[in-house]
Design an enzyme around this catalytic site. Structure first.
Site, short mmCIF file in Angstrom:
data_model
loop_
_atom_site.label_atom_id
_atom_site.label_comp_id
_atom_site.label_asym_id
_atom_site.label_seq_id
_atom_site.Cartn_x
_atom_site.Cartn_y
_atom_site.Cartn_z
N LYS A 116 39.71 32.25 28.97
CA LYS A 116 38.67 32.47 29.97
C LYS A 116 39.15 33.45 31.03
CE LYS A 116 36.43 27.91 29.58
NZ LYS A 116 37.28 27.33 28.54
N GLU A 200 37.33 29.62 40.12
CA GLU A 200 36.19 30.49 40.39
C GLU A 200 35.27 29.84 41.42
OE1 GLU A 200 33.07 29.33 36.80
OE2 GLU A 200 34.45 31.00 36.50
N ARG A 292 33.79 31.33 18.64
CA ARG A 292 33.59 30.34 17.58
C ARG A 292 32.12 30.02 17.47
NH1 ARG A 292 32.42 25.95 20.84
NH2 ARG A 292 33.56 25.84 22.80
#
Length: 668
Positions: A116, A200, A292
């Site tokens: 990420k 974040e 995925r």
């Protein structure tokens, strides 16, 4: 095309991949842990190979064992499913180095997207809007604390590798940061094998909208429109749908273009998902890219008419995408929910145990069921407790919701507790029906969705009694027919007594309330006392399969009914009423001693942290231990202030459900 593939996963996704492979004429190889030797994916595959112990670290996360099984079985490709090693670049690289095809993106693309942190940095450099945060490699607690102060609160700590709501915490104040960081890192390390996190800014009341992308090795990249996943509890998706009720055509086009741009920037091939958060004004920000197949991919399949697993296999075999962007259709509306073995009334505590009864709606053009278990299987403590995915499709959203309500009404789970009742209330909740939900709504208003069940009225009690009596009579007739003298009056349990009308005592329990019902009559015609001040007359009761029809004091009703051993379930189309059949006579046992002085394991699991010590003085609510079960952490706290008498568990120890872990010295 491949002749044989190995599925490096378990449960529902392994079964789902096997079904497509079989349709394509591809032989399949399953792998399994000691806990999964009798699992459905093992039974469904053409062959299956053991790969280790019950814990994921000892089996499904052992890449070398999986590759060896592929070699020995003669498989030429590996499909990773989702979770476990599906986004592990080292595993994808090892598969390719072993001369096998990886049915997913390349290791190089995965390294850019699988983290990420790395994905956010890449998207920022490419001009894709991202949420302010910290994605650096320096993971010292003091560095992360300093970066958190720079970003500002509230903020989110997220596992840099993985997904599924694991390893995520919202922090609203500096004093909460370090404990949340430690818990997040432990959970990430256990679930994904790596404990790196990113930070974040936390955007209040956003929508979670993701775009399905697909690329091939011929330079083609397209998107298959969006899925909205805003209905979440603790970052775990509970309802997914397509199309989003929030997006306009213009916003859909812009988000699709951004997702394709992101995939093209890293030369992406195979299936992937670009996830965005969207604020109430329609501004969208890149969150992450999942390299995925997503759990919710059937939603996209239902509205596009495509088989995404088939696309994955064909792309991995070197074929080009079968469609161009302009050929992708979006027809009707699809919604998915997931059935879990969990107890919503106990904080969604995961459950385990044997599925004594599992009834799911029959598949049709409007209803799809993806499951990895059948009746009689056991839900273990080692893996995610998902039982099945229920996906519905219809011409528009209101009709799809109606299909979903009907499909849920046809589900019955006896054994571990389940979230069926929670889902039934959720899909009737006004915010969900009107499409106005945001990612934090359920956590803010969970009490509304978990409202206490409606009390059973006279009609429900009469229906439960009638269903029980009809079921007993049918069983008695079957036993009589199989006996040496089927016409003997002693073989018929119809309530007949010499000289008077027979009366049967039924004792039912509903939410702790004991109901003593006295029934006379037989064959669907009964007089029932005990439901209220006046007796109820039941006439014409008929139980055909799972449908009960009857008249109660002249008023006719049709209800779904399940009679299973000592449990009766009545469903009136909107609500589910469960009754337990109790013995007519009972023994009142005294209350167990020391209930508030003992801290017990709520379910089987592993102790990952012990913060209690004998002789320590603790406050009410203070953390004593942290357990890990079914890929989530459970914090056990002191039930009252006091002094610890004994600690009976240690870090790393596996404990059984209800095992006493800590005791407190008695008051006084």
């Amino acid at each position: 095309m491949f002749a044989k593939i190995l599925i490096a996963n378990r449960g529902e996704i392994a079964c789902r991949v096997i079904r497509t492979a079989r349709r394509l004429g591809i032989a399949t190889v399953a792998v399994f842990s000691e806990a999964d030797a009798g699992a459905q994916h093992v039974r469904l595959a053409d062959e299956a190979w053991p790969i280790g112990g019950p814990r994921p670290q000892d089996s499904y996360l052992r890449g070398e064992a999986i590759i060896e099984a592929a070699r020995r079985s003669g498989a030429t490709a590996i499909h990773p499913g989702y979770g476990f090693l599906s986004e592990n670049a080292e595993f994808a690289e090892a598969v390719e180095a072993a001369g096998l095809a990886f049915i997913g993106p390349s290791a190089a693309s995965m390294r850019k997207m699988g983290s990420k942190a790395g994905a956010k940095e890449l998207m920022h450099a490419a001009g894709v809007p991202v949420v302010p945060g910290y994605t650096g490699a320096e993971q010292a607690p003091e560095t992360l604390l300093r970066e958190a102060a720079r970003i500002g609160y509230p903020l989110m700590i997220k596992a840099a590798h993985g997904g599924g709501g694991k390893g995520m915490r919202v922090v609203r104040a500096e004093k909460e940061f370090l404990p949340a960081l430690e818990s997040c890192q432990r959970e990430a390390g256990s679930a994904f094998g790596r404990d790196r996190v990113l930070l974040e800014r936390y955007i209040e009341r956003p929508r979670h909208i993701e775009i399905q992308v697909f690329g091939d090795r011929h330079g083609n990249v397209i998107h298959l429109n969006e899925r909205e996943c805003s209905a979440q509890r603790r970052y775990q998706k509970v309802l997914e749908e397509s199309p989003s009720p929030f997006l306009t055509a213009e916003l859909r086009a812009r988000m699709g273009e951004a997702a394709v741009l992101a995939a093209r920037a890293i030369d992406y091939a195979n299936a992937g998902t670009v996830e965005f958060i969207v604020d109430p004004d329609g501004a969208f920000y890149f969150m992450e890219i999942n390299t995925r197949l997503q759990v919710e991919h059937p939603v996209t399949e239902m509205v596009t008419g495509l088989d995404l697993v088939e696309w994955q296999v064909r792309v991995a075999a070197g074929e080009a995408l079968p469609l161009a962007q302009a050929q992708v259709r979006q027809q009707g509306h699809a919604i998915e929910v997931r059935l879990y073995a969990e107890d919503p009334d106990a904080g969604f505590l995961p459950g385990s145990g044997r599925l004594r009864r599992l009834r799911l709606p029959p598949p049709s053009a409007h209803v799809r069921v993806d499951s990895g278990v059948v009746e009689g299987d056991t839900v273990t403590i080692f893996y995610d407790p998902m039982l099945a995915k229920l996906i519905v499709h219809d011409a528009d959203r209101p009709r799809a919701l109606a299909r979903l309500r009907e499909a849920l009404a046809g589900c019955v789970i006896v054994g571990p507790k389940s979230n069926i009742g929670f889902l039934e209330r959720l899909v009737r909740h006004p915010e969900v029906v009107e499409g106005r939900i945001d990612t934090g709504y359920l956590d803010r208003h969970l009490d509304q969705v978990l409202a206490p069940p409606a009390p059973a009225g006279e009609m429900e009690m009469a229906a439960a009694a009638a269903a029980t009596l009809l079921h007993e009579e049918a069983r008695a007739c079957a036993r009589a027919a199989a006996s040496a003298d089927p016409h003997s009056p002693w073989s018929i349990a119809d309530g007949w007594r010499l000289g008077h009308a027979g009366e049967r005592l039924l004792v039912l329990e509903r939410d702790g309330e004991r109901l003593e019902l006295h029934a006379s009559g037989t064959s669907g015609d009964y007089l029932l006392r005990g439901t209220g001040p006046a007796p109820l007359r039941i006439e014409g009761a008929r139980l055909e399969g799972e449908l009960l029809t009857l008249r109660v004091d002249g008023r006719g009703r049709r209800l779904r009914t399940q009679v299973d051993g000592d449990r009766v379930t009545i469903h009136d189309g909107d609500r589910r009423f469960g009754f337990e059949r109790l013995p007519a006579f009972r023994f009142e046992a005294g209350e167990a001693a020391g209930g508030s002085d003992r801290i017990t394991a709520p379910m089987p699991g592993r102790v990952v942290l012990v913060e209690a010590a004998a002789g320590a003085v603790v406050d009410e609510g203070q953390t004593l231990l942290v357990m890990e079960a079914m890929k989530m952490e459970l914090t056990l706290r002191a039930p009252r202030a006091g002094t610890i008498a004994e600690v009976r568990a240690s870090t790393g120890e596996f404990v059984e459900g209800d095992a006493v872990l800590v005791t407190l010295q008695p008051d006084g």
